[in-house]
Structures are given as structure tokens and as C-alpha cells.
Design a protein around this motif. Structure first.
Motif: not given
Length: 103
Positions: A1-14
Motif C-alpha cells: 500500500m502506498q501513501r501519497v500526498s500532493f498539493v493543489l492550488q485554488i484562488d482563495e476567492s473560490n
């Protein structure tokens, strides 16, 4: 089993719209997650930065399979107006695990 983390970005107004859209994720997409070996998937929001965590049998396989799944294609199109691309020209940036504690 793999544990994977990732980041994404949105504009705070959304922020509220992003949360709202995740209140009713397509059941077909959730079933696809199970079928490709995803056991758990969480997204945490801090301002406009999203931190995702997934436990999955094989991350690369799961992402490849989801990439062509109709429910995921619809979801990605639905979310595309909110997600900001990283400088690598992708919305997802995998981040390395540096510590894990499991008693």
C-alpha cells in the motif's frame, strides 16, 4: 500500500465553491476510485492551498486508469475553472513523505 500526498492550488476567492462541489462527488467517480485501488482519499484546505492524502495500491496505475475514466474526465472538466496549474503545467504536485508514525 502506498501513501501519497500532493498539493493543489485554488484562488482563495473560490474556497466556498470548491467546498460546495465536493459535497456531492459523482458516485460513479467514487466507484472508480475503489476499482483502481484507492482505499482512502482526503483533501485538506488551507487558504487556497489544498493538501491531498491518498492510500492506494499503486498510485501510478490508479492515476493512469482514472485518466481515461469517463467519470474522472467529467470531474476534471467540472473542476478545471477552480484549479490553478503549478509551474510544471499540472494541477497536481506530488510531495514526498518525510515522516510517518504508525504505532
Amino acid at each position: 500500500m502506498q501513501r501519497v500526498s500532493f498539493v493543489l492550488q485554488i484562488d482563495e476567492s473560490n474556497r466556498e465553491e470548491y467546498i460546495k462541489r465536493h459535497e456531492q462527488v459523482d458516485p460513479e467517480l467514487l466507484q472508480a476510485f475503489r476499482e483502481v485501488g484507492i482505499h482512502t482519499y482526503s483533501i485538506f484546505l488551507d487558504g487556497g492551498r489544498l493538501f491531498a492524502y491518498m492510500e492506494v495500491e499503486d498510485f501510478d496505475y490508479a492515476m493512469a486508469e482514472l485518466g481515461s475514466h469517463p467519470a474522472n474526465i467529467r470531474w476534471q472538466q467540472f473542476m478545471s475553472d477552480l484549479l490553478i496549474k503549478h509551474h510544471e503545467d499540472t494541477t497536481v504536485k506530488v510531495i514526498p513523505e518525510v515522516f510517518h508514525f504508525k504505532p
